[in-house]
Design an enzyme around this catalytic site. Sequence first.
Site, PDB file in Angstrom:
ATOM      1  N   TYR A  20       0.813  -1.207   0.000  1.00 14.40           N
ATOM      2  CA  TYR A  20       0.000   0.000   0.000  1.00 14.40           C
ATOM      3  C   TYR A  20       0.852   1.266   0.000  1.00 14.40           C
ATOM      4  O   TYR A  20       0.398   2.331  -0.416  1.00 14.40           O
ATOM      5  CB  TYR A  20      -0.933   0.019   1.213  1.00 14.40           C
ATOM      6  CG  TYR A  20      -2.049  -1.005   1.154  1.00 14.40           C
ATOM      7  CD1 TYR A  20      -2.106  -1.957   0.146  1.00 14.40           C
ATOM      8  CD2 TYR A  20      -3.027  -1.035   2.122  1.00 14.40           C
ATOM      9  CE1 TYR A  20      -3.108  -2.893   0.098  1.00 14.40           C
ATOM     10  CE2 TYR A  20      -4.053  -1.971   2.091  1.00 14.40           C
ATOM     11  CZ  TYR A  20      -4.081  -2.901   1.072  1.00 14.40           C
ATOM     12  OH  TYR A  20      -5.086  -3.830   1.033  1.00 14.40           O
ATOM     13  N   LYS A  44       3.795 -15.333   4.318  1.00 14.41           N
ATOM     14  CA  LYS A  44       3.858 -16.219   3.152  1.00 14.41           C
ATOM     15  C   LYS A  44       5.336 -16.461   2.846  1.00 14.41           C
ATOM     16  O   LYS A  44       5.838 -16.211   1.740  1.00 14.41           O
ATOM     17  CB  LYS A  44       3.125 -15.583   1.967  1.00 14.41           C
ATOM     18  CG  LYS A  44       2.882 -16.536   0.794  1.00 14.41           C
ATOM     19  CD  LYS A  44       1.991 -17.708   1.140  1.00 14.41           C
ATOM     20  CE  LYS A  44       1.728 -18.551  -0.120  1.00 14.41           C
ATOM     21  NZ  LYS A  44       1.026 -19.817   0.223  1.00 14.41           N
ATOM     22  N   ASP A  78      -2.629 -18.258   3.513  1.00 15.52           N
ATOM     23  CA  ASP A  78      -3.722 -19.052   2.950  1.00 15.52           C
ATOM     24  C   ASP A  78      -4.251 -20.047   3.975  1.00 15.52           C
ATOM     25  O   ASP A  78      -5.466 -20.251   4.092  1.00 15.52           O
ATOM     26  CB  ASP A  78      -3.294 -19.754   1.661  1.00 15.52           C
ATOM     27  CG  ASP A  78      -1.911 -20.393   1.751  1.00 15.52           C
ATOM     28  OD1 ASP A  78      -1.195 -20.170   2.740  1.00 15.52           O
ATOM     29  OD2 ASP A  78      -1.540 -21.112   0.802  1.00 15.52           O
ATOM     30  N   ASP A 106      -5.418  -6.596   5.833  1.00  9.04           N
ATOM     31  CA  ASP A 106      -6.615  -5.980   5.272  1.00  9.04           C
ATOM     32  C   ASP A 106      -7.633  -7.058   4.900  1.00  9.04           C
ATOM     33  O   ASP A 106      -8.830  -6.955   5.200  1.00  9.04           O
ATOM     34  CB  ASP A 106      -6.219  -5.165   4.038  1.00  9.04           C
ATOM     35  CG  ASP A 106      -7.336  -4.241   3.562  1.00  9.04           C
ATOM     36  OD1 ASP A 106      -8.399  -4.184   4.216  1.00  9.04           O
ATOM     37  OD2 ASP A 106      -7.149  -3.578   2.529  1.00  9.04           O
ATOM     38  N   ASP A 108     -11.225  -8.336   7.314  1.00  6.69           N
ATOM     39  CA  ASP A 108     -12.572  -8.322   6.753  1.00  6.69           C
ATOM     40  C   ASP A 108     -13.200  -9.706   6.818  1.00  6.69           C
ATOM     41  O   ASP A 108     -14.399  -9.858   7.074  1.00  6.69           O
ATOM     42  CB  ASP A 108     -12.552  -7.816   5.308  1.00  6.69           C
ATOM     43  CG  ASP A 108     -12.528  -6.299   5.214  1.00  6.69           C
ATOM     44  OD1 ASP A 108     -12.486  -5.652   6.281  1.00  6.69           O
ATOM     45  OD2 ASP A 108     -12.556  -5.759   4.101  1.00  6.69           O
TER      46      ASP A 108
END
Length: 359
Positions: free
Chosen positions: A142, A193, A225, A249, A253
């Site tokens: 970001y 990851k 994952d 992020d 959610d």
Amino acid sequence: MKLKIAVLAGDGIGPEIMEQGVAVLSAVAEKYGHEVSYKEALCGAHAIDEVGDPFPEETYQACKEADAVLFASVGDPKFDNDPTAKVRPEQGLLAMRKKLGLYANIRPVETFDCLVHKSPLKDELVRGADFVCIRELTGGMYFGEKQEPTVNAEGIEEALDTNYYSRPEVERILRVGYQYARQRRKHLTVVDKANVLASSRLWRKVAQEIMGEYPDVETDFMYVDNAAMRMIQDPRFFDVMVTENTFGDILTDEGSCITGSMGLLPSASTGSSTPVFEPIHGSWPQGKGLNIANPLAQILSVAMLFEYFGLEKEGAIIREAVNASLDQNVRTPEIQVEGGEKYGTKEVGAWIVNYIKNS
């Protein structure tokens, strides 16, 4: 205590839920003898329309001079549907985080027994789920170097986002994670990851080096994952989860859906300057002006604000009032029981204010 609060209502349903959040904050302050002053400031699409900047200098100064920022939401479809827009509401949110040094986003995920049936997960999976996701907020893709879509020498359109992290950025957010784990059930999950990404290997390397400083906390590592899958299969496994910006992020959610409504969960963003307290949901422009938006996440953000300053009783009375409103079916439409009385944003807020004043 004297508190100066910068109020950033933003876009969409923001002004409606902010009105209820401020009303609750004022009611609690009056009940416990605190002096609170407010300064409203522009942000998001509203600020772009007014001054051409989603986080103007005047807003930054208001935030910088405040003890805390109460924020609602930013976002507008006219920008979402225009990929060529040079200025976007969300840029104001990123600018606020960067300028205020807000590197730690604290998002609790807690289920309410009376709303477990609203969760997309089975009762036996979700009941009792209670964890905190700590998201690094000012690094990663970001904020890394970008190249907007452009045509290269071979005539192929391409774009680039750089997922950059430094050791100090990683270490400071990991230490926040350990601090929260020590206050809770002493279990920290580092999500990365590392089998694919170099930036994630830095995260894991730093975590493995400092975990020995926290022998009282159980530390485990999980690929993102797998973490996303585990949140659905067994959300009660987690206590405190810490991860980088982009993964955080997405996972936060996902976590919000476990409760049955994004309108229930607050958050705090903290760092080197003024802390910001906000609901995790967006601006929901489709609900603007309809008096149907759930104000509870905004109101619970006020509880987190009080607790940040060590005012535990003040936070507790807000949580008690919210729980009472849910138990008595004083709810906005998306979480109301079938056949229940209709309550709007204003009515739910007013009920909670009245509860606080009379408790």
